[in-house]
Write an enzyme that holds these catalytic residues in place. Structure first.
Site, PDB file in Angstrom:
ATOM      1  N   ASP A   1       0.779  -1.147  -0.104  1.00 57.40           N
ATOM      2  CA  ASP A   1       0.028   0.060   0.020  1.00 57.40           C
ATOM      3  C   ASP A   1       0.790   1.185   0.004  1.00 57.40           C
ATOM      4  O   ASP A   1       0.443   2.375   0.526  1.00 57.40           O
ATOM      5  CB  ASP A   1      -0.914  -0.091   1.176  1.00 57.40           C
ATOM      6  CG  ASP A   1      -1.940  -1.138   1.253  1.00 57.40           C
ATOM      7  OD1 ASP A   1      -2.183  -1.738  -0.033  1.00 57.40           O
ATOM      8  OD2 ASP A   1      -2.185  -1.704   2.349  1.00 57.40           O
ATOM      9  N   GLU A   2       2.011   1.305  -0.589  1.00 62.05           N
ATOM     10  CA  GLU A   2       2.849   2.548  -0.845  1.00 62.05           C
ATOM     11  C   GLU A   2       2.461   3.392  -1.813  1.00 62.05           C
ATOM     12  O   GLU A   2       3.097   4.598  -1.852  1.00 62.05           O
ATOM     13  CB  GLU A   2       4.270   2.112  -1.016  1.00 62.05           C
ATOM     14  CG  GLU A   2       4.916   0.909   0.062  1.00 62.05           C
ATOM     15  CD  GLU A   2       4.764  -0.377  -0.277  1.00 62.05           C
ATOM     16  OE1 GLU A   2       4.040  -0.821  -0.991  1.00 62.05           O
ATOM     17  OE2 GLU A   2       5.473  -1.118   0.240  1.00 62.05           O
ATOM     18  N   GLY A   3       1.554   2.951  -2.585  1.00 62.15           N
ATOM     19  CA  GLY A   3       1.222   3.840  -3.923  1.00 62.15           C
ATOM     20  C   GLY A   3       1.522   3.329  -5.158  1.00 62.15           C
ATOM     21  O   GLY A   3       2.030   4.115  -6.006  1.00 62.15           O
TER      22      GLY A   3
ATOM     23  N   THR B   1      -6.245 -11.948   3.897  1.00 60.92           N
ATOM     24  CA  THR B   1      -7.388 -11.133   3.053  1.00 60.92           C
ATOM     25  C   THR B   1      -8.592 -12.128   2.471  1.00 60.92           C
ATOM     26  O   THR B   1      -9.636 -11.740   1.692  1.00 60.92           O
ATOM     27  CB  THR B   1      -7.203 -10.503   1.877  1.00 60.92           C
ATOM     28  OG1 THR B   1      -6.446 -11.335   0.870  1.00 60.92           O
ATOM     29  CG2 THR B   1      -5.958  -9.242   2.017  1.00 60.92           C
TER      30      THR B   1
ATOM     31  N   GLY C   1       0.496   1.666  -7.440  1.00 56.51           N
ATOM     32  CA  GLY C   1      -0.728   1.648  -8.500  1.00 56.51           C
ATOM     33  C   GLY C   1      -0.645   3.115  -9.105  1.00 56.51           C
ATOM     34  O   GLY C   1      -0.591   3.121 -10.349  1.00 56.51           O
TER      35      GLY C   1
ATOM     36  N   GLY D   1      -4.659  -4.425  -3.725  1.00 53.33           N
ATOM     37  CA  GLY D   1      -5.513  -3.290  -4.053  1.00 53.33           C
ATOM     38  C   GLY D   1      -4.846  -2.021  -4.482  1.00 53.33           C
ATOM     39  O   GLY D   1      -4.132  -1.510  -3.575  1.00 53.33           O
ATOM     40  N   HIS D   2      -4.696  -1.802  -5.634  1.00 56.74           N
ATOM     41  CA  HIS D   2      -3.705  -0.606  -6.155  1.00 56.74           C
ATOM     42  C   HIS D   2      -4.808   0.544  -6.687  1.00 56.74           C
ATOM     43  O   HIS D   2      -5.475   0.174  -7.540  1.00 56.74           O
ATOM     44  CB  HIS D   2      -2.946  -1.088  -7.438  1.00 56.74           C
ATOM     45  CG  HIS D   2      -1.902  -2.133  -6.843  1.00 56.74           C
ATOM     46  ND1 HIS D   2      -1.165  -2.662  -7.728  1.00 56.74           N
ATOM     47  CD2 HIS D   2      -1.676  -2.599  -5.651  1.00 56.74           C
ATOM     48  CE1 HIS D   2      -0.373  -3.482  -7.151  1.00 56.74           C
ATOM     49  NE2 HIS D   2      -0.637  -3.410  -6.028  1.00 56.74           N
TER      50      HIS D   2
HETATM   51  P1  GDP Z   1      -0.532   0.198  -3.601  1.00 59.92           P
HETATM   52  O1  GDP Z   1      -1.206  -1.015  -3.076  1.00 59.92           O
HETATM   53  O2  GDP Z   1       0.797   0.426  -3.348  1.00 59.92           O
HETATM   54  O3  GDP Z   1      -1.041   0.537  -4.917  1.00 59.92           O
HETATM   55  O4  GDP Z   1      -1.271   1.369  -2.756  1.00 59.92           O
HETATM   56  P2  GDP Z   1      -2.926   1.735  -1.998  1.00 59.92           P
HETATM   57  O5  GDP Z   1      -3.673   2.153  -3.438  1.00 59.92           O
HETATM   58  O6  GDP Z   1      -3.122   0.253  -1.671  1.00 59.92           O
HETATM   59  O7  GDP Z   1      -2.553   2.624  -1.066  1.00 59.92           O
HETATM   60  C1  GDP Z   1      -2.050   3.953  -1.202  1.00 59.92           C
HETATM   61  C2  GDP Z   1      -3.138   4.938  -0.886  1.00 59.92           C
HETATM   62  O8  GDP Z   1      -2.519   6.219  -1.083  1.00 59.92           O
HETATM   63  C3  GDP Z   1      -4.378   4.882  -1.903  1.00 59.92           C
HETATM   64  O9  GDP Z   1      -5.284   5.360  -1.291  1.00 59.92           O
HETATM   65  C4  GDP Z   1      -4.088   6.114  -2.971  1.00 59.92           C
HETATM   66  O10 GDP Z   1      -5.025   6.842  -3.472  1.00 59.92           O
HETATM   67  C5  GDP Z   1      -3.146   7.064  -1.977  1.00 59.92           C
HETATM   68  N1  GDP Z   1      -2.099   7.786  -2.621  1.00 59.92           N
HETATM   69  C6  GDP Z   1      -1.088   7.380  -3.282  1.00 59.92           C
HETATM   70  N2  GDP Z   1      -0.014   8.488  -3.528  1.00 59.92           N
HETATM   71  C7  GDP Z   1      -0.730   9.333  -2.868  1.00 59.92           C
HETATM   72  C8  GDP Z   1      -0.135  10.645  -2.570  1.00 59.92           C
HETATM   73  O11 GDP Z   1       0.975  11.033  -2.990  1.00 59.92           O
HETATM   74  N3  GDP Z   1      -0.874  11.397  -1.666  1.00 59.92           N
HETATM   75  C9  GDP Z   1      -1.910  11.104  -1.071  1.00 59.92           C
HETATM   76  N4  GDP Z   1      -2.459  11.787  -0.272  1.00 59.92           N
HETATM   77  N5  GDP Z   1      -2.574   9.658  -1.420  1.00 59.92           N
HETATM   78  C10 GDP Z   1      -1.782   8.913  -2.274  1.00 59.92           C
HETATM   79 MG    MG Z   2      -2.778  -1.781  -1.811  1.00 57.81          MG
END
Ligand code: GDP
Ligand code: MG
Length: 425
Positions: free
Chosen positions: A13-15, A128, A17, A40-41
């Protein structure tokens, strides 16, 4: 750039996606190489907000070929549901390819995941419940079903019967649940196999041809280094390797072709599920950050579960970047910290009375305590900023301090959840 792996340096969940979608515009292929619909991206672009589970984050571009590699856990029902959801929300039909060697998540994988967590009760791992652990166990026990098996009924029934010999004993005597027959499972798979048939191909050939033609390929990891079965916090790990090293195997790309490895790390920490989490914070402090985090609070994109929250962890992230073999780092969600007067970061761990820099093995990590250092906050909204020089001094200092402490170059800074909210250094 050739081949780029985008992988997590933390707990997931680091972002990933978001940056995959950001970079996809200049790519020809995006490939998921491990994991399944437990991902979940989150992506926010002109079509709206989406949480992608199985589909690669290139599906919003019609010119991109989105590949599900042989390392993926293919839940066909989930795949079809997700694809239909995109189409129903006016996303044009994406180009998709599925490896004929990918293995299929079966109904009993999901049930075993569920029954096992029920059985473990308070000792559960926080799965999950997507069937991932039972799926990969079967794959390595050699009783899994490959996509190509779906198109050979005799082989499919015989493979399912082999698996069910032991599954049914477990179901009836251990979990006290109903047993299953190969025929009923095969019957359920038939229509699903038909739906995905047009996408199924030999993805190894596809990539080797693409490499000859100098195509741009993004390999999109799921979860993060601290969930790796070998290097992560075992047993609070996942069941496939989310590392750039494994991307070569799970996608079918020669290892030497992966030139760029972007490890994504959050400007603070989040963790879903059970297990040690050294820099964790609680109560009001955690609540404030959770509500302000992500695009609308830090809640699981797949499960909706509130994510556990912590300060940035230098020890874990340096280790995560090493595990990934990062050539560069993206620091994401920096904008979220704009409300804090002071921002603690965990710079070392204290373990058995000693301060340490190296991430401990799982047998010791429960005893580690965070050593915090405090940085001044910047107290402004930075989401509109697109160059590093325009960032407030204290935000620059925060980035530079983290960069120096982890020892990997931060080339990207994400300042918002939307595609364009990105600073390239
Ligand atoms: P992933 O699993 O690595 O793709 O990450 P997730 O989507 O599960 O979680 C990342 C969360 O942070 C999501 O709610 C994104 O919409 C949000 N997000 C990603 N990058 C940023 C950012 O730079 N700033 C903010 N505020 N939200 C972000
Ligand atoms: Mg995720």
């Amino acid at each position: 750039m050739g081949v780029t792996a985008i992988v997590g340096a933390n707990w997931g969940d680091e972002g990933k996606g978001k940056i995959t979608d950001h970079l996809a515009g200049q790519s020809d292929f995006v490939c998921r190489f491990q994991g399944g619909k437990n991902a979940g991206h989150t992506i926010i672009n002109d079509y709206g907000k989406f949480a992608l589970h199985l589909l690669p984050s290139g599906v919003f571009f019609t010119n991109i070929i989105n590949v599900l590699g042989p390392g993926v856990a293919l839940d066909i029902e989930a795949f079809v549901r997700e694809r239909n959801e995109l189409l129903s929300r006016n996303v044009p039909e994406p180009q998709i390819r599925i490896s004929d060697r990918a293995q299929v998540v079966l109904p009993y994988h999901i049930l075993f995941d569920l029954y096992e967590e029920e059985r473990l009760g308070s000792r559960k791992f926080g799965s999950t419940k997507s069937g991932i652990a039972p799926f990969y166990s079967d794959k390595y026990r050699k009783i899994g079903i490959q996509v190509a098996d779906l198109y050979d009924e005799e082989r499919l029934i015989s493979r399912l019967n082999l698996a069910l010999e032991s599954k049914n004993v477990l179901l009836s005597t251990f979990y006290k649940k109903d047993t299953m027959t190969a025929e009923e499972i095969a019957e359920g798979l038939k229509p699903l196999a038909k739906v995905i048939e047009p996408y199924v191909c030999d993805t190894l050939e596809l990539f080797h041809t693409a490499l000859k033609e100098n195509k741009e390929i993004l390999l999109e990891g799921q979860l993060g280094a601290l969930r790796d079965p070998d290097y992560g916090i075992y047993p609070f790990s996942t069941s496939s390797s989310p590392t750039a090293g494994f991307a070569s195997v799970g996608a079918g790309i020669p290892p030497y072709e992966i030139k760029r490895i972007i490890a994504v790390t959050k400007a603070y920490s989040t963790c879903v599920g059970a297990g040690p989490f050294v820099s964790e914070i609680f109560d009001d402090q955690a609540h404030q950050l959770r509500e302000r985090g992500g695009d609308s609070g830090e809640y699981g994109a797949t499960t909706g579960r509130p994510r556990r929250i912590g300060w940035f962890d230098v020890v874990a992230t340096r280790y995560g970047c090493k595990v990934q073999g990062a050539t560069e780092v993206e620091l994401s969600l920096l904008d979220v910290l704009g409300y804090l007067d002071e921002i603690p970061i965990c710079v070392k761990y204290e373990l058995d009375g000693e301060q340490i820099d190296d991430f401990p093995v799982s047998a010791k990590i429960n005893r580690a305590k965070p050593v915090l250092q405090t940085m001044p906050g910047w107290k402004t909204d930075i989401s509109g900023i697109r160059t590093f020089t325009e960032l407030p001094d204290n935000a620059k200092k925060y980035v530079e301090t983290i960069e120096r402490l982890i020892g990997f170059p931060i080339k990207w800074i994400s300042v918002g959840p939307r595609r364009e909210e990105m600073i390239k250094r």
